[in-house]
Design a protein around this motif. Structure first.
Motif, PDB file in Angstrom:
ATOM      1  N   ARG A  59       0.829  -1.227   0.000  1.00  0.00           N
ATOM      2  CA  ARG A  59       0.000   0.000   0.000  1.00  0.00           C
ATOM      3  C   ARG A  59       0.848   1.256   0.000  1.00  0.00           C
ATOM      4  O   ARG A  59       0.541   2.231  -0.655  1.00  0.00           O
ATOM      5  CB  ARG A  59      -0.892   0.019   1.254  1.00  0.00           C
ATOM      6  CG  ARG A  59      -2.246  -0.631   1.088  1.00  0.00           C
ATOM      7  CD  ARG A  59      -3.214  -0.242   2.187  1.00  0.00           C
ATOM      8  NE  ARG A  59      -2.747  -0.491   3.539  1.00  0.00           N
ATOM      9  CZ  ARG A  59      -2.756  -1.690   4.148  1.00  0.00           C
ATOM     10  NH1 ARG A  59      -3.201  -2.753   3.505  1.00  0.00           N
ATOM     11  NH2 ARG A  59      -2.332  -1.808   5.383  1.00  0.00           N
ATOM     12  N   HIS A  60       1.951   1.216   0.767  1.00  0.00           N
ATOM     13  CA  HIS A  60       2.768   2.435   0.924  1.00  0.00           C
ATOM     14  C   HIS A  60       4.016   2.430   0.033  1.00  0.00           C
ATOM     15  O   HIS A  60       4.906   3.260   0.225  1.00  0.00           O
ATOM     16  CB  HIS A  60       3.161   2.587   2.403  1.00  0.00           C
ATOM     17  CG  HIS A  60       1.977   2.690   3.313  1.00  0.00           C
ATOM     18  ND1 HIS A  60       1.088   3.738   3.267  1.00  0.00           N
ATOM     19  CD2 HIS A  60       1.496   1.837   4.248  1.00  0.00           C
ATOM     20  CE1 HIS A  60       0.115   3.543   4.161  1.00  0.00           C
ATOM     21  NE2 HIS A  60       0.349   2.394   4.757  1.00  0.00           N
ATOM     22  N   ASP A  61       4.085   1.466  -0.878  1.00  0.00           N
ATOM     23  CA  ASP A  61       5.228   1.371  -1.811  1.00  0.00           C
ATOM     24  C   ASP A  61       6.573   1.305  -1.085  1.00  0.00           C
ATOM     25  O   ASP A  61       7.529   1.999  -1.453  1.00  0.00           O
ATOM     26  CB  ASP A  61       5.247   2.567  -2.779  1.00  0.00           C
ATOM     27  CG  ASP A  61       4.103   2.488  -3.774  1.00  0.00           C
ATOM     28  OD1 ASP A  61       3.670   1.352  -4.079  1.00  0.00           O
ATOM     29  OD2 ASP A  61       3.622   3.546  -4.213  1.00  0.00           O
ATOM     30  N   ILE A  62       6.623   0.497  -0.070  1.00  0.00           N
ATOM     31  CA  ILE A  62       7.866   0.407   0.707  1.00  0.00           C
ATOM     32  C   ILE A  62       8.602  -0.899   0.372  1.00  0.00           C
ATOM     33  O   ILE A  62       8.011  -1.981   0.438  1.00  0.00           O
ATOM     34  CB  ILE A  62       7.552   0.506   2.218  1.00  0.00           C
ATOM     35  CG1 ILE A  62       7.041   1.925   2.435  1.00  0.00           C
ATOM     36  CG2 ILE A  62       8.781   0.173   3.079  1.00  0.00           C
ATOM     37  CD1 ILE A  62       6.760   2.329   3.812  1.00  0.00           C
ATOM     38  N   PRO A  63       9.884  -0.790   0.003  1.00  0.00           N
ATOM     39  CA  PRO A  63      10.646  -1.997  -0.334  1.00  0.00           C
ATOM     40  C   PRO A  63      10.752  -2.942   0.869  1.00  0.00           C
ATOM     41  O   PRO A  63      10.828  -2.482   2.021  1.00  0.00           O
ATOM     42  CB  PRO A  63      12.039  -1.467  -0.691  1.00  0.00           C
ATOM     43  CG  PRO A  63      11.886  -0.011  -0.890  1.00  0.00           C
ATOM     44  CD  PRO A  63      10.684   0.429  -0.129  1.00  0.00           C
ATOM     45  N   VAL A  64      10.784  -4.238   0.568  1.00  0.00           N
ATOM     46  CA  VAL A  64      10.876  -5.260   1.614  1.00  0.00           C
ATOM     47  C   VAL A  64      12.014  -6.209   1.265  1.00  0.00           C
ATOM     48  O   VAL A  64      12.023  -6.792   0.180  1.00  0.00           O
ATOM     49  CB  VAL A  64       9.555  -6.069   1.690  1.00  0.00           C
ATOM     50  CG1 VAL A  64       9.698  -7.252   2.639  1.00  0.00           C
ATOM     51  CG2 VAL A  64       8.402  -5.173   2.125  1.00  0.00           C
ATOM     52  N   THR A  65      12.962  -6.342   2.154  1.00  0.00           N
ATOM     53  CA  THR A  65      14.060  -7.289   1.936  1.00  0.00           C
ATOM     54  C   THR A  65      13.991  -8.370   3.005  1.00  0.00           C
ATOM     55  O   THR A  65      14.125  -8.075   4.198  1.00  0.00           O
ATOM     56  CB  THR A  65      15.425  -6.558   1.999  1.00  0.00           C
ATOM     57  OG1 THR A  65      15.421  -5.543   0.987  1.00  0.00           O
ATOM     58  CG2 THR A  65      16.567  -7.518   1.747  1.00  0.00           C
ATOM     59  N   PRO A  66      13.769  -9.634   2.584  1.00  0.00           N
ATOM     60  CA  PRO A  66      13.689 -10.697   3.578  1.00  0.00           C
ATOM     61  C   PRO A  66      15.063 -11.067   4.123  1.00  0.00           C
ATOM     62  O   PRO A  66      16.067 -10.951   3.420  1.00  0.00           O
ATOM     63  CB  PRO A  66      13.092 -11.875   2.800  1.00  0.00           C
ATOM     64  CG  PRO A  66      13.400 -11.604   1.365  1.00  0.00           C
ATOM     65  CD  PRO A  66      13.515 -10.115   1.214  1.00  0.00           C
ATOM     66  N   ARG A  67      15.053 -11.509   5.351  1.00  0.00           N
ATOM     67  CA  ARG A  67      16.301 -11.954   5.987  1.00  0.00           C
ATOM     68  C   ARG A  67      16.001 -13.173   6.843  1.00  0.00           C
ATOM     69  O   ARG A  67      15.042 -13.175   7.624  1.00  0.00           O
ATOM     70  CB  ARG A  67      16.848 -10.837   6.879  1.00  0.00           C
ATOM     71  CG  ARG A  67      18.045 -11.241   7.724  1.00  0.00           C
ATOM     72  CD  ARG A  67      18.345 -10.139   8.736  1.00  0.00           C
ATOM     73  NE  ARG A  67      19.187 -10.611   9.819  1.00  0.00           N
ATOM     74  CZ  ARG A  67      20.485 -10.374   9.908  1.00  0.00           C
ATOM     75  NH1 ARG A  67      21.101  -9.674   9.016  1.00  0.00           N
ATOM     76  NH2 ARG A  67      21.166 -10.852  10.931  1.00  0.00           N
ATOM     77  N   GLY A  68      16.814 -14.221   6.652  1.00  0.00           N
ATOM     78  CA  GLY A  68      16.725 -15.376   7.550  1.00  0.00           C
ATOM     79  C   GLY A  68      17.554 -15.051   8.777  1.00  0.00           C
ATOM     80  O   GLY A  68      17.072 -14.468   9.748  1.00  0.00           O
ATOM     81  N   THR A  69      18.866 -15.392   8.700  1.00  0.00           N
ATOM     82  CA  THR A  69      19.746 -14.990   9.804  1.00  0.00           C
ATOM     83  C   THR A  69      20.945 -14.182   9.305  1.00  0.00           C
ATOM     84  O   THR A  69      21.870 -13.930  10.063  1.00  0.00           O
ATOM     85  CB  THR A  69      20.237 -16.216  10.612  1.00  0.00           C
ATOM     86  OG1 THR A  69      20.870 -17.128   9.706  1.00  0.00           O
ATOM     87  CG2 THR A  69      19.081 -16.915  11.309  1.00  0.00           C
ATOM     88  N   GLY A  70      20.929 -13.823   8.013  1.00  0.00           N
ATOM     89  CA  GLY A  70      21.963 -12.913   7.504  1.00  0.00           C
ATOM     90  C   GLY A  70      23.355 -13.508   7.425  1.00  0.00           C
ATOM     91  O   GLY A  70      24.333 -12.819   7.700  1.00  0.00           O
ATOM     92  N   THR A  71      23.463 -14.789   7.005  1.00  0.00           N
ATOM     93  CA  THR A  71      24.795 -15.385   6.850  1.00  0.00           C
ATOM     94  C   THR A  71      25.223 -15.467   5.381  1.00  0.00           C
ATOM     95  O   THR A  71      26.256 -16.052   5.081  1.00  0.00           O
ATOM     96  CB  THR A  71      24.884 -16.802   7.468  1.00  0.00           C
ATOM     97  OG1 THR A  71      24.054 -17.682   6.705  1.00  0.00           O
ATOM     98  CG2 THR A  71      24.459 -16.807   8.924  1.00  0.00           C
TER      99      THR A  71
END
Ligand SMILES: Cc1cc2nc3c(=O)[nH]c(=O)nc-3n(C[C@H](O)[C@H](O)[C@H](O)COP(=O)(O)OP(=O)(O)OC[C@H]3O[C@@H](n4cnc5c(N)ncnc54)[C@H](O)[C@@H]3O)c2cc1C
Length: 468
Positions: A66-78
């Motif tokens: 709705r707000h056009d905000i980027p989303v970056t998924p992260r598991g545990t960042g390894t």
């Protein structure tokens, strides 16, 4: 970017906007590469959101849409290539709280995406003496969703091949980034839509993978006076169909002695090491094969050691894959690495030729794997880094010598992979993320369809500057 509106829409969901914590969660192991370190050091999200249920996850996605905000998924960042780093800022979607093992049955397990690999194995072992077929050497810290979206293979690949080979993932559930996010069930050929897509075209919400019998694995290290002998022995060992082996790596001298600090007393500086995980019942057979190699020297055999002596030693797989690089980096921060393919059937000749060409500037590290049914090796050689120009030159020489590089100094899917558009993943992005909000900047085919992969230019995502 209207974060205040987003925050109010997400009321009741765990959020963090403390700058230091957000910056910390916006990192992965990108700093393995001096090139990525220079390019990505400033990258940070605006907000970390940690859903604790699938419903919360879907709410986050709908609100960001709705707000056009980027989303970056992260598991545990390894991940090693800045995969989980939010190049356009926005929301860092922390999946670590979705960590349940949902179902275990003969031959397969289903989990939430944030489940840690070692935790999954503990439960499947206890349930029915089964374990994951494949895991990265970051077994103790990485999530299964992150492995599937960002990894490629690892411990177990000598028996089962790579993560994207048919059969190594059974099914996925994926949430789309739309006004009303959908949950799609993928299996068979459809799995290629999101496996190793860095979360650019859907968020994995459930994973089903196959299981193998859980054996007691014994760590063994065998030394050889030449790299060629070590590689020939490892290749032979990998081809022994009757032997249950889970890990098989070769690391050139003096790397094991100089960088495997806790194993140092067992290792000789002039010996190239073959690192093996073998099932306890197969150890005798493996040692019988080893006896045929006159120059082989068993330097370390956990099978013959008591618990007190083994205490404090890392498992063999934490000497392999990208843990080899990590251990070297801890001693010498100037070290970096490459990812190399030595095409079958001339892998050993090519390894030897390249080793002779570079000597100690590029110490060899081979991971033996089953690749299209054949035993061969990939390389994760260390590089004693001097300059970016020299690094590029080393890579170009590898390619000229017939050893393709999967460039670990690039943050895009294509440049780190086959240097071409993956039409299946691109088509799925059009369907599942029409606004292009998921992990922006990582899929060149989406960001810049006209990019010329043959130009040898590095792709620079325009949004990267905005994140600074
Ligand atoms: C010391 C070391 C050793 C390593 N050894 C190996 C190895 O043996 N084999 C190997 O393949 N890799 C290896 N890696 C890389 C990495 O550890 C693995 O790929 C790991 O499985 C990533 O899991 P993660 O939870 O940390 O994922 P993250 O780093 O958090 O994410 C990886 C990618 O997946 C995306 N992602 C995460 N979760 C989801 C989701 N649910 N849905 C959609 N996208 C998602 C992220 O955006 C990112 O693009 C190693 C790294 C290090 C530092």
């Amino acid at each position: 970017m209207d974060l205040s509106q987003l925050k109010s829409d997400l009321g009741g969901i765990r959020m963090e906007d403390n700058e230091k914590i957000v910056l910390q969660k916006s990192r992965d192991f990108y700093w393995y590469s001096p090139v990525l370190k220079r390019q990505l050091d400033h990258v940070t999200a605006d907000l970390v959101v940690t859903p604790t249920s699938k419903d919360e996850l879907l709410r986050v996605m709908a609100a960001c849409w709705r707000h056009d905000i980027p989303v970056t998924p992260r598991g545990t960042g390894t991940g090693n290539y800045g995969q989980a780093m939010p190049l356009s800022g926005g929301v860092l979607l922390d999946l670590s709280a979705l960590d349940k093992v949902l179902d275990i049955r003969p031959g397969q397990v289903t989990t939430e995406p944030g489940a840690i690999l070692a935790k999954i194995d503990r439960q499947t072992r206890e349930h029915s003496a089964q374990e994951l077929r494949l895991h990265p050497s970051t077994y103790n810290t990485a999530s299964l969703g992150g492995f599937i979206a960002g990894g490629s293979g690892g411990v177990g690949s000598i028996k089962w091949g790579g993560l994207r080979d048919f059969g190594n993932v059974i099914a996925l559930e994926v949430a789309t980034m739309e006004e009303e996010p959908r949950l799609l069930k993928l299996s068979g050929a459809d799995l290629h839509k999101v496996c190793h897509a860095y979360g650019t075209n859907g968020i994995i919400t459930e994973v089903t993978v196959p299981l193998a019998p859980a054996y007691r694995w014994v760590d063994v290290i065998i030394g050889f006076p030449t790299l060629r002998q070590a590689a020939e022995y490892a290749n032979d060992l990998g081809e022994q169909d009757g032997l249950a082996i889970k890990e098989l790596a070769v690391v050139a001298a003096p790397v094991p002695h100089d960088y495997f600090l806790r194993h140092k007393k067992y290792l000789a500086r002039d010996r190239h090491a073959v690192i093996v995980m073998v099932a306890d019942f197969a150890l005798d057979a493996m040692l019988a094969l080893t006896d045929r190699y006159k120059t082989a020297d068993v330097l370390f055999n956990a099978g013959g050691m008591d618990a007190a002596e083994l205490k404090g030693l890392p498992p063999a797989f934490e000497l392999a894959w990208n843990h080899t690089t990590l251990r070297a980096l801890r001693v010498d921060p100037a070290i970096t690495y490459l990812q190399v393919l030595y095409p079958y059937p001339n892998q050993i000749e090519l390894v030897e030729k390249i080793h002779d060409r570079f000597g100690d500037e590029v110490p060899a590290h081979l991971e033996f794997v089953r690749f299209d049914g054949k035993v061969t090796c990939f390389g994760l050689p260390l590089v004693r880094f001097t300059s970016e120009e020299r690094l590029e030159e080393i890579m170009a020489i590898h390619e000229d010598m017939g050893a393709p590089i999967f460039n670990p100094h690039r943050y895009t899917l294509e440049e780190g992979g086959m240097k071409q558009t993956d039409e299946v993943q691109l088509a799925f992005k059009r369907e599942a993320d029409p606004k292009g909000l998921l992990n922006p900047g990582k899929m060149i085919a989406w960001e810049n369809p006209d990019f010329d992969f043959t130009s040898e230019k590095t792709y620079l995502f325009p949004g990267l500057q905005k994140a600074g």
